[in-house]
Design a protein around this motif. Structure first.
Motif, PDB file in Angstrom:
ATOM      1  N   PRO A 172       0.841  -1.121   0.083  1.00  0.00           N
ATOM      2  CA  PRO A 172      -0.157   0.036   0.045  1.00  0.00           C
ATOM      3  C   PRO A 172       0.834   1.184  -0.088  1.00  0.00           C
ATOM      4  N   ALA A 173       0.375   2.146  -0.769  1.00  0.00           N
ATOM      5  CA  ALA A 173       1.124   3.474  -0.624  1.00  0.00           C
ATOM      6  C   ALA A 173       1.484   4.252   0.466  1.00  0.00           C
ATOM      7  N   THR A 174       0.680   3.943   1.406  1.00  0.00           N
ATOM      8  CA  THR A 174       0.737   4.781   2.817  1.00  0.00           C
ATOM      9  C   THR A 174       1.954   3.796   3.581  1.00  0.00           C
ATOM     10  N   THR A 175       2.455   2.921   3.267  1.00  0.00           N
ATOM     11  CA  THR A 175       3.457   2.222   3.868  1.00  0.00           C
ATOM     12  C   THR A 175       4.820   2.524   3.327  1.00  0.00           C
ATOM     13  N   LEU A 176       4.906   3.190   2.455  1.00  0.00           N
ATOM     14  CA  LEU A 176       6.352   3.420   1.598  1.00  0.00           C
ATOM     15  C   LEU A 176       6.857   4.853   2.029  1.00  0.00           C
ATOM     16  N   TYR A 177       8.382   4.505   2.352  1.00  0.00           N
ATOM     17  CA  TYR A 177       8.875   5.741   2.780  1.00  0.00           C
ATOM     18  C   TYR A 177      10.081   5.964   1.737  1.00  0.00           C
ATOM     19  N   GLN A 178      10.344   7.199   1.503  1.00  0.00           N
ATOM     20  CA  GLN A 178      11.135   7.938   0.336  1.00  0.00           C
ATOM     21  C   GLN A 178      12.654   7.483   0.306  1.00  0.00           C
ATOM     22  N   HIS A 179      13.009   7.468   1.681  1.00  0.00           N
ATOM     23  CA  HIS A 179      14.563   7.133   1.888  1.00  0.00           C
ATOM     24  C   HIS A 179      14.781   5.749   1.650  1.00  0.00           C
ATOM     25  N   ASN A 180      13.859   4.705   1.614  1.00  0.00           N
ATOM     26  CA  ASN A 180      13.888   3.366   1.183  1.00  0.00           C
ATOM     27  C   ASN A 180      14.369   3.507  -0.205  1.00  0.00           C
ATOM     28  N   LEU A 181      13.050   4.194  -0.864  1.00  0.00           N
ATOM     29  CA  LEU A 181      13.189   4.106  -2.212  1.00  0.00           C
ATOM     30  C   LEU A 181      14.488   4.834  -2.956  1.00  0.00           C
ATOM     31  N   THR A 182      14.947   5.931  -2.160  1.00  0.00           N
ATOM     32  CA  THR A 182      16.025   6.642  -2.775  1.00  0.00           C
ATOM     33  C   THR A 182      17.265   5.532  -2.619  1.00  0.00           C
ATOM     34  N   GLY A 183      17.290   4.783  -1.575  1.00  0.00           N
ATOM     35  CA  GLY A 183      18.409   3.553  -1.570  1.00  0.00           C
ATOM     36  C   GLY A 183      18.307   2.762  -2.899  1.00  0.00           C
ATOM     37  N   ILE A 184      17.210   2.166  -2.933  1.00  0.00           N
ATOM     38  CA  ILE A 184      17.003   1.192  -4.273  1.00  0.00           C
ATOM     39  C   ILE A 184      17.293   2.059  -5.430  1.00  0.00           C
ATOM     40  N   LEU A 185      16.982   3.250  -5.569  1.00  0.00           N
ATOM     41  CA  LEU A 185      17.315   4.054  -6.803  1.00  0.00           C
ATOM     42  C   LEU A 185      18.894   4.089  -6.941  1.00  0.00           C
ATOM     43  N   GLU A 186      19.683   4.553  -5.634  1.00  0.00           N
ATOM     44  CA  GLU A 186      20.978   4.371  -5.887  1.00  0.00           C
ATOM     45  C   GLU A 186      21.694   3.172  -6.158  1.00  0.00           C
ATOM     46  N   THR A 187      21.074   2.012  -5.801  1.00  0.00           N
ATOM     47  CA  THR A 187      21.756   0.698  -6.153  1.00  0.00           C
ATOM     48  C   THR A 187      21.268   0.327  -7.500  1.00  0.00           C
ATOM     49  N   ALA A 188      20.173   0.735  -8.077  1.00  0.00           N
ATOM     50  CA  ALA A 188      19.802   0.491  -9.713  1.00  0.00           C
ATOM     51  C   ALA A 188      21.039   1.306 -10.245  1.00  0.00           C
ATOM     52  N   VAL A 189      21.164   2.607  -9.782  1.00  0.00           N
ATOM     53  CA  VAL A 189      22.519   3.202 -10.532  1.00  0.00           C
ATOM     54  C   VAL A 189      23.683   2.598 -10.764  1.00  0.00           C
ATOM     55  N   ARG A 190      24.028   2.233  -9.380  1.00  0.00           N
ATOM     56  CA  ARG A 190      25.444   1.629  -9.489  1.00  0.00           C
ATOM     57  C   ARG A 190      25.403   0.131 -10.233  1.00  0.00           C
ATOM     58  N   LYS A 206      23.509  13.351  -9.101  1.00  0.00           N
ATOM     59  CA  LYS A 206      22.998  14.052  -7.830  1.00  0.00           C
ATOM     60  C   LYS A 206      21.754  14.612  -8.043  1.00  0.00           C
ATOM     61  N   ARG A 207      21.413  15.060  -9.239  1.00  0.00           N
ATOM     62  CA  ARG A 207      20.061  15.546  -9.485  1.00  0.00           C
ATOM     63  C   ARG A 207      18.743  14.705  -9.588  1.00  0.00           C
ATOM     64  N   LEU A 208      19.128  13.442  -9.769  1.00  0.00           N
ATOM     65  CA  LEU A 208      18.186  12.422  -9.904  1.00  0.00           C
ATOM     66  C   LEU A 208      17.564  12.008  -8.554  1.00  0.00           C
ATOM     67  N   ASP A 209      16.307  11.852  -8.497  1.00  0.00           N
ATOM     68  CA  ASP A 209      15.655  11.590  -6.901  1.00  0.00           C
ATOM     69  C   ASP A 209      14.477  10.784  -7.291  1.00  0.00           C
ATOM     70  N   VAL A 210      13.843  10.282  -6.188  1.00  0.00           N
ATOM     71  CA  VAL A 210      12.564   9.795  -6.115  1.00  0.00           C
ATOM     72  C   VAL A 210      11.447  10.766  -5.566  1.00  0.00           C
ATOM     73  N   ARG A 211      10.279  10.616  -6.031  1.00  0.00           N
ATOM     74  CA  ARG A 211       9.186  11.511  -5.671  1.00  0.00           C
ATOM     75  C   ARG A 211       7.969  10.659  -5.397  1.00  0.00           C
ATOM     76  N   LEU A 212       7.223  10.782  -4.517  1.00  0.00           N
ATOM     77  CA  LEU A 212       6.018  10.291  -4.047  1.00  0.00           C
ATOM     78  C   LEU A 212       4.829  11.175  -4.346  1.00  0.00           C
ATOM     79  N   LEU A 213       3.835  10.893  -5.402  1.00  0.00           N
ATOM     80  CA  LEU A 213       2.643  11.608  -5.678  1.00  0.00           C
ATOM     81  C   LEU A 213       1.895  11.570  -4.334  1.00  0.00           C
ATOM     82  N   GLU A 214       0.729  12.229  -4.378  1.00  0.00           N
ATOM     83  CA  GLU A 214      -0.472  12.439  -3.697  1.00  0.00           C
ATOM     84  C   GLU A 214      -1.136  11.173  -3.621  1.00  0.00           C
TER      85      GLU A 214
END
Length: 912
Positions: free
Chosen positions: A585-603, A616-624
């Motif tokens: 569910p969307a309410t259980t997501l945390y942006q810092h967790n997703l950001t870490g996954i993003l950095e893993t995918a980049v590496r 360094k400009r690439l980031d994760v965003r959670l919509l409403e």
């Protein structure tokens, strides 16, 4: 003391007057007073201060006298004088020497110099235009010497050519003057006219009457007193009739906007009218009315200039316009001073109106024809320019220059050169320094001081279209705006401290109205070259700074790779890593967790080799978050922009990128989901072969999955190649060919608009997008249904395998495999599972029917779309007309059902 008195200027001047006139000291009192007044006056020089010209005249005079050695010596001395700073006014000294070398007693020289003296008596502004065209007209001053006294033409100075012609023909040439004969009357009068105001008519007697030359030299011996001619009455006789001389005097007043004795301004008729009590013949009355029009025109122009000159809000352009009108009025006053002087001379000398050279209304009508035309032009120009200022005023003046009359065109061009001078100064200050000092909002470039730096390029500077002069094209105005805007953008946003002079070399500005006139005469040549040179230099430097210091093109490519899913390996790996998180569910997501996954995918992918400034400009965003949303519904990639690149990637552009990313991410998810469905088919096909009752259901699932895979593949091909790749190729070509930053911004906006439109995200494609989202929802529903089917089937298969394994183990132990109760229980369970298969089949059938109906509606909308690429997409989606055939069968079935109802209706009615 006596020696000092004899050398005093007064004594020497009185002796000079006696020597010239041949009279005693008592008889030259008037001449002496006038000479003192002339010497004490401050006349401005009226000839060009050209030292070279004067020196050449001296050389020619020496050569004419066959004094070649003296000419060479003079040339050498003049050259040495130029190299030394002994004299500050070398021209004045040379001109004095040239004047002293002339013999004033030569008849030809004296006669020929009268016209020059008369012309020099009327000093002229160097920037004024000729007020009157050259016409052969007469303005004699005395009886015998009128022709000689005014034989010089004033046409070159612009007032009129006062030659030796009269209305009735050329004036007879005067008799040759005797050597030493005094003939200073014309010169004295003309010198006096230069300093008079046009409207300040003299009340005292003119010294020219005293200086009038006698017809013969006075005899020796006792002098006979001169008898002056009696001056005729000029104001009419006792009977109330007004003679022409009185009307001439009144007309000269009217020319200056002053009411005369018989002709006054009528407020009711808005014009000058002759008093009704005055007795006049019809011809004189009509001629006077025609001449009075000049007074009305003069008042109109003068009223405008008086009202606007003190109005500071009128601006520099308006003040220049008023100054040009003042110059033209000054030329008009010069002619009036000449006419007034002629009338004064006639009064002093007692000239009657019947002579050939006296002022008459008819002669005034001819002489004032050209001034009247010019005043009419000025009055019409004043009317047309009412309420205008700045560039709009310059456009109004320029519009009046489009005429076939060369004199009127020259007049308007001169006024335009003065009016446009402030505009050109604004323009050069803007394109070479980036400075805009437009206090009265006259320039066509406007600045908004309330706009912040981040919106400088888009909102701070704009064009005032109403203030663009008509002689400047819209393309030139746009380039002018871009030049100054680029300079300010470099200084304030890019923090580039390079002086503007090093970006583009400054050309010579329009320092004088003459320079402005030269530019206006070559708008498509020199002026266009200056604008183009500054435009290309400034724009090229700005693009170099953006690409070199701020990596504009690299950021543009990063948008394509990450926000438009162009980096395939990165996107695929990111989806694999995010799948467990986004399924929650969307309410259980945390942006810092997703950001870490993003950095893993980049590496873990080729994205790691990109510039660190980009990563360094690439980031994760959670919509409403909305109720019931999962992580797939609210996840989005983001790209932070700031500084100069935010000018290209504005908030609106980033909003478009976010919408496109969400659409592409959802479409990519459908592809990812169907891939999982296909893998499920391949993996479970062999396992479920032992369950023949599922073959029909699995076949049905396989067919529906194939339809969905075909649809998604075609949509992905359309989005990836026909939309993104083609649009990106056009954008990249335009960016490479861009000449300024506006071209890049415009190409980028077109790129985003094209993607938004062809990805069905615009308002016109709302129905298509709704159908497409419904198809995506059916794919998710199918995945859930198939997962449920496979879960139930695999559970049943596991139970069956366990039952068989248990049975085999018991047999190996020497016991019966199963008991009757266990076998009955197994059969009951199998039967229960088989009873659920029809339910699964019906659920898949409903899902298939609903999916196909939505696809059919989607195809219909595509076929009716105005976009040709969308119509071609419909052909690829239904290449074998499968959906068209199903739609036709459905329509026939529906029609048959309706017909059956109509056939049964009469029988029912009959039974009732």
């Amino acid at each position: 003391m006596a020696n000092l008195d004899q050398k005093s200027p007064n004594v020497l001047l009185q002796s000079l007057c006696c020597r010239i006139t041949g009279k005693s000291e008592a008889e030259v009192a008037h001449q002496f007073q006038y000479a003192v007044r002339v010497i004490g006056s401050n006349y401005a020089p009226t000839i060009e201060r050209d030292e070279f010209l004067v020196s050449e005249k001296i050389k020619k005079e020496l050569l004419r006298q066959r004094r070649e050695a003296d000419a060479a010596l003079f040339s050498e001395l003049h050259r040495k004088l130029q190299t030394q700073a002994v004299l500050k006014h070398r021209w004045s000294v040379l001109y004095l020497l040239l004047s002293l070398s002339e013999d004033p007693r030569k008849p030809s020289s004296r006669v020929g110099n009268y016209g020059t003296l008369f012309a020099q008596a009327l000093p002229r502004d160097a920037h004024s235009t000729p007020f009157y065209c050259t016409r052969p007209q007469s303005l004699a001053l005395s009886y015998g010497d009128r022709g000689a006294g005014l034989s010089g033409s004033v046409g070159t100075s612009g007032i009129s050519s006062l030659g030796v012609y009269t209305l009735n023909g050329p004036t007879p040439p005067p008799p040759p003057l005797l050597a030493g004969q005094p003939s200073q009357s014309a010169a004295a009068v003309s010198q006096m006219l230069g300093s008079r105001l046009a409207w300040a008519l003299p009340t005292s007697s003119s010294p020219s009457a005293v200086l009038a030359p006698p017809t013969t030299r006075p005899p020796l011996g006792p002098q006979v007193p001169t008898i002056r001619p009696v001056r005729p009455r000029r104001d009419g006789d006792a009977a109330g009739e007004v003679n022409e001389a009185a009307l001439v005097r009144d007309i000269l007043y009217v020319f200056q906007g002053i009411d005369g004795k018989f002709i006054k301004m009528s407020a009711q008729d808005n014009g000058y009218k002759i008093d009704s009590k005055v007795v006049l013949c019809k011809s004189l009355r009509d001629t006077s009315s025609r001449l009075s029009e000049l007074g009305w025109l003069h008042n109109k122009v003068r009223k405008y200039t008086d009202a606007r000159t003190l109005d500071r809000a009128f601006g520099l352009v308006g003040q220049s316009f008023c100054a040009s009108l003042h110059q033209e009025l000054k030329e008009y006053y010069r002619l009036l001073s000449v006419l007034h002087s002629q009338l004064q001379v006639e009064d002093e000398q007692g000239v009657s109106m019947c002579t050939e050279s006296s002022l008459t209304l008819r002669r005034l009508l001819v002489w004032m024809y050209d001034p009247k035309v010019r005043l009419k032009t000025l009055a019409a120009l004043v009317d047309y320019c009412q309420g205008r200022k700045g560039g709009e005023l310059a456009s109004a003046v320029h519009a009046y220059g489009k005429t076939g009359d060369p004199q009127m065109r020259a007049l308007v061009q001169h006024i335009l050169s003065l009016v446009s001078h402030p505009i050109l100064n604004f323009l050069y200050r803007w394109i070479y320094d980036g400075e805009l000092e437009d206090t009265y909002h006259e320039f066509f470039v406007a600045s908004d001081p309330n706009v912040k730096t981040d919106r400088l390029w888009h909102d701070k500077y704009s064009l005032r279209k109403s203030m663009i002069p008509s002689f400047i094209t819209m393309d030139q105005a746009r380039k002018v705006l871009l030049i100054g805007k680029s300079i300010n953008f470099l200084h304030q946003v890019c923090h580039d401290r390079t002086p503007p002079g090093k970006i583009t070399p400054a050309s010579k500005p329009a320092d004088t109205p003459k320079d402005a006139a030269e530019l206006l005469s070559d708008l498509e040549g020199a002026f266009q070259e200056k604008i183009d040179a500054a435009y290309f230099d400034t724009s090229k430097y700005l693009l170099d700074v953006l690409n070199r210091n701020y990596l504009l093109l690299e950021h543009l490519q990063a948008m394509r790779r990450y926000l438009l899913l162009g980096q395939g390996d990165f996107i695929r790996h990111l989806m694999d890593l995010l799948k467990p998180e986004l399924a929650r569910p969307a309410t259980t997501l945390y942006q810092h967790n997703l950001t870490g996954i993003l950095e893993t995918a980049v590496r873990a992918t080729n994205a790691q080799f990109d510039n660190a400034e980009i990563l360094k400009r690439l980031d994760v965003r959670l919509l409403e978050v909305s109720p019931g949303d999962t992580g797939w519904d609210v996840f989005s990639l983001d790209y932070h922009v700031d500084g100069p690149i935010a000018t290209v990637f504005t908030r609106e552009c980033m909003g478009h990128y976010l919408r496109v990313f969400n659409f592409l991410w959802r479409a990519k998810r459908m592809e990812y989901t169907l891939t999982d469905i296909w893998k499920g088919h391949m993996c479970n096909a062999k396992l479920l072969k032992t369950m023949p009752e599922l073959s029909g259901v699995l076949h049905q699932c396989h067919i529906l999955a194939s339809e969905m895979v075909h649809f998604i593949h075609q949509m992905q091909y359309y989005i990836t190649f026909e939309v993104l790749e083609c649009s990106w190729d056009e954008l990249w070509n335009k960016v490479q060919q861009a000449q300024d930053l506006d071209h890049i911004i415009a190409a980028h906006d077109v790129f985003l608009d094209t993607i938004i439109s062809r990805c069905l995200l615009d308002n016109n494609s709302r129905s298509l997008l709704n159908q497409l989202r419904a198809i995506f929802d059916q794919i998710i529903e199918f995945q859930n249904a198939q997962d449920s089917l496979y879960r139930s089937a695999l559970e049943e298969l596991t139970l069956r395998l366990q039952f068989e394994e248990k049975k085999r183990q018991r047999e190996e132990e020497g016991e019966w495999g199963v008991t009757a109760e266990q076998e009955a229980e197994e059969k009951r369970r199998i039967q229960e599972f088989q009873d659920t298969i029809p339910k699964m089949r019906s659920q898949l059938r409903i899902l298939t029917h609903f999916y196909q109906s939505i696809v059919q509606q989607f195809l219909v909308l595509l076929m009716t779309s105005t976009d040709e690429s969308l119509r071609f997409l419909s052909f690829r989606l239904d290449f074998n007309e499968h959906y068209r055939g199903a739609r036709s069968q459905g329509q026939r079935a529906e029609a048959a059902g309706v017909a059956g109802c109509h056939q049964r209706a009469p029988s029912v009615k009959h039974l009732t």
